[in-house]
Design a protein around this motif. Structure first.
Motif, short mmCIF file in Angstrom:
data_model
loop_
_atom_site.label_atom_id
_atom_site.label_comp_id
_atom_site.label_asym_id
_atom_site.label_seq_id
_atom_site.Cartn_x
_atom_site.Cartn_y
_atom_site.Cartn_z
N VAL A 1 61.99 -24.68 -11.34
CA VAL A 1 62.01 -23.77 -10.20
C VAL A 1 63.44 -23.21 -10.13
O VAL A 1 64.28 -23.67 -9.38
CB VAL A 1 61.60 -24.47 -8.89
CG1 VAL A 1 61.66 -23.49 -7.72
CG2 VAL A 1 60.20 -25.07 -9.01
N ASN A 2 63.68 -22.27 -11.02
CA ASN A 2 64.94 -21.53 -11.10
C ASN A 2 64.58 -20.09 -11.38
O ASN A 2 63.48 -19.81 -11.85
CB ASN A 2 65.83 -22.04 -12.24
CG ASN A 2 66.47 -23.38 -11.96
OD1 ASN A 2 66.13 -24.37 -12.59
ND2 ASN A 2 67.40 -23.42 -11.03
N ASP A 3 65.54 -19.18 -11.17
CA ASP A 3 65.25 -17.79 -11.48
C ASP A 3 65.31 -17.56 -12.98
O ASP A 3 65.83 -18.38 -13.75
CB ASP A 3 66.17 -16.84 -10.70
CG ASP A 3 67.61 -16.91 -11.15
OD1 ASP A 3 67.90 -16.50 -12.30
OD2 ASP A 3 68.45 -17.35 -10.36
N ALA A 4 64.76 -16.46 -13.40
CA ALA A 4 64.62 -16.16 -14.83
C ALA A 4 65.96 -16.04 -15.54
O ALA A 4 66.09 -16.42 -16.70
CB ALA A 4 63.82 -14.87 -15.00
N TYR A 5 66.98 -15.55 -14.85
CA TYR A 5 68.28 -15.37 -15.49
C TYR A 5 68.97 -16.71 -15.74
O TYR A 5 69.63 -16.91 -16.76
CB TYR A 5 69.14 -14.41 -14.67
CG TYR A 5 68.40 -13.10 -14.52
CD1 TYR A 5 68.25 -12.24 -15.60
CD2 TYR A 5 67.78 -12.77 -13.32
CE1 TYR A 5 67.52 -11.06 -15.49
CE2 TYR A 5 67.05 -11.60 -13.20
CZ TYR A 5 66.92 -10.75 -14.29
OH TYR A 5 66.19 -9.60 -14.17
N LEU B 1 52.83 -30.37 -7.62
CA LEU B 1 53.87 -31.22 -8.21
C LEU B 1 55.27 -30.84 -7.74
O LEU B 1 56.25 -31.00 -8.47
CB LEU B 1 53.76 -31.16 -9.74
CG LEU B 1 52.52 -31.85 -10.29
CD1 LEU B 1 52.28 -31.48 -11.74
CD2 LEU B 1 52.64 -33.36 -10.12
N GLU B 2 55.37 -30.37 -6.50
CA GLU B 2 56.66 -29.99 -5.95
C GLU B 2 57.26 -31.17 -5.19
O GLU B 2 56.57 -32.11 -4.83
CB GLU B 2 56.51 -28.78 -5.02
CG GLU B 2 55.89 -29.09 -3.68
CD GLU B 2 54.36 -29.15 -3.66
OE1 GLU B 2 53.80 -29.33 -2.57
OE2 GLU B 2 53.71 -29.03 -4.73
N LEU C 1 63.05 -26.38 -2.56
CA LEU C 1 61.83 -26.76 -3.26
C LEU C 1 62.11 -26.86 -4.76
O LEU C 1 62.71 -25.95 -5.33
CB LEU C 1 60.72 -25.73 -3.02
CG LEU C 1 59.47 -25.97 -3.87
CD1 LEU C 1 58.52 -26.91 -3.15
CD2 LEU C 1 58.80 -24.67 -4.21
N ARG C 2 61.65 -27.91 -5.39
CA ARG C 2 61.82 -28.11 -6.83
C ARG C 2 60.54 -28.69 -7.42
O ARG C 2 59.68 -29.19 -6.71
CB ARG C 2 62.98 -29.06 -7.13
CG ARG C 2 64.33 -28.52 -6.73
CD ARG C 2 64.69 -27.31 -7.56
NE ARG C 2 65.91 -26.69 -7.09
CZ ARG C 2 66.93 -26.38 -7.88
NH1 ARG C 2 66.89 -26.63 -9.16
NH2 ARG C 2 67.99 -25.80 -7.37
N ALA C 3 60.47 -28.68 -8.74
CA ALA C 3 59.37 -29.33 -9.45
C ALA C 3 59.70 -30.80 -9.63
O ALA C 3 60.86 -31.15 -9.90
CB ALA C 3 59.15 -28.69 -10.81
N ARG C 4 58.71 -31.65 -9.47
CA ARG C 4 58.89 -33.04 -9.86
C ARG C 4 59.04 -33.07 -11.38
O ARG C 4 58.57 -32.18 -12.07
CB ARG C 4 57.67 -33.86 -9.43
CG ARG C 4 57.55 -33.96 -7.91
CD ARG C 4 56.37 -34.74 -7.48
NE ARG C 4 56.48 -36.13 -7.95
CZ ARG C 4 55.54 -37.04 -7.77
NH1 ARG C 4 54.41 -36.72 -7.15
NH2 ARG C 4 55.70 -38.26 -8.21
N VAL D 1 61.20 -29.78 -15.16
CA VAL D 1 62.44 -30.44 -14.76
C VAL D 1 62.80 -29.98 -13.35
O VAL D 1 62.43 -28.87 -12.95
CB VAL D 1 63.59 -30.14 -15.75
CG1 VAL D 1 63.26 -30.63 -17.14
CG2 VAL D 1 63.92 -28.65 -15.78
N PRO D 2 63.53 -30.79 -12.59
CA PRO D 2 63.93 -30.37 -11.26
C PRO D 2 64.86 -29.17 -11.26
O PRO D 2 64.82 -28.36 -10.33
CB PRO D 2 64.63 -31.61 -10.69
CG PRO D 2 64.01 -32.76 -11.43
CD PRO D 2 63.78 -32.22 -12.82
N GLY D 3 65.70 -29.01 -12.30
CA GLY D 3 66.57 -27.85 -12.30
C GLY D 3 67.31 -27.67 -13.61
O GLY D 3 67.78 -28.63 -14.20
#
Length: 169
Positions: free
Chosen positions: A77-81, A112-113, A123-126, A42-44
């Protein structure tokens, strides 16, 4: 270059959240090397479509994947927390893992970014879903910008079931 069907998934270290436990760092090779796995991205975390539809679909249909012997991993593409908090809010069931690709290294290795800088996202994932067997991509479903059709849990269940029926027949 985007990963292709028949290629092995790249091996990088990522943060994995499972069963609400504190974050563990694992190699993607250890996550994908054995068995059948769906990876959806997912993008976020906490974004509308991702939180209202994408992850909830996989939560809802998780047991159907498990009945077919398929593991499920979600990634952003997010941090682990952030991913850990998202798992708690979304009531992710035991066994469904979330991957925090904080710097986007795995996403870039997959090709796939996308650049969401214009939207303040960096930067995010498609939005995509792939099906891998023993670390090799067997199916890849990448959404067109603004779409949410081919990477849904329902679409992936249908794609896997159809593939199994072709193989059996």
């Amino acid at each position: 270059m985007t990963i292709q069907i028949g290629q092995a998934l790249p091996d990088l270290e990522v943060a994995v959240i499972e069963e609400g436990a504190p974050v563990r760092r694992l190699s993607t090779a250890s996550l994908f090397k054995q068995g059948r796995v769906v990876l959806f991205a997912v993008p976020g975390a906490f974004t509308p479509t991702c939180s209202d539809h994408h992850l909830p679909g996989y939560v809802q249909h998780y047991q159907a994947f498990r009945e077919r012997g398929v593991d499920v991993i979600g990634m952003a593409v997010n941090d682990a927390y952030v991913m850990q908090a998202w798992a708690a809010v979304q009531q992710v069931p035991p066994g469904l893992r979330l991957v925090a690709d904080g710097n986007g290294s795995f996403t870039r290795a997959l090709g796939l970014e996308f650049d969401g800088t214009a939207y303040g996202m960096g930067l995010r994932a498609r939005r995509f879903a792939l099906y891998a067997e023993d670390g090799v991509v067997r199916q890849l479903h990448v959404e067109a910008p603004g779409e949410f059709r081919v990477s849904t849990a329902e679409a992936m269940l249908l794609a896997i079931t159809t593939s199994e029926a072709r193989t059996a027949g």
